[in-house]
Design an enzyme around this catalytic site. Structure first.
Site: not given
Length: 49
Positions: A34-35
């Site tokens: 996600n990052e």
């Protein structure tokens, strides 16, 4: 460059990240996905968060 999910998981496991600060390997994989989408050059500045 981008890592593959399994490549990251293997390295993280070898570095004893599974359970590090109570975080499971699955959660580390999810967080990295996600990052940075496994992009090793990504930088997240977390502006004010």
């Amino acid at each position: 460059s981008k890592m593959k999910k399994c490549e990251f998981a293997k390295i993280a496991k070898e570095q004893h990240m599974d359970g590090y600060h109570g975080v499971s390997l699955a959660d580390w994989v999810c967080l990295v996905n996600n990052e940075s989408d496994f992009n090793t050059k990504a930088i997240n500045r977390n502006k004010g968060i």
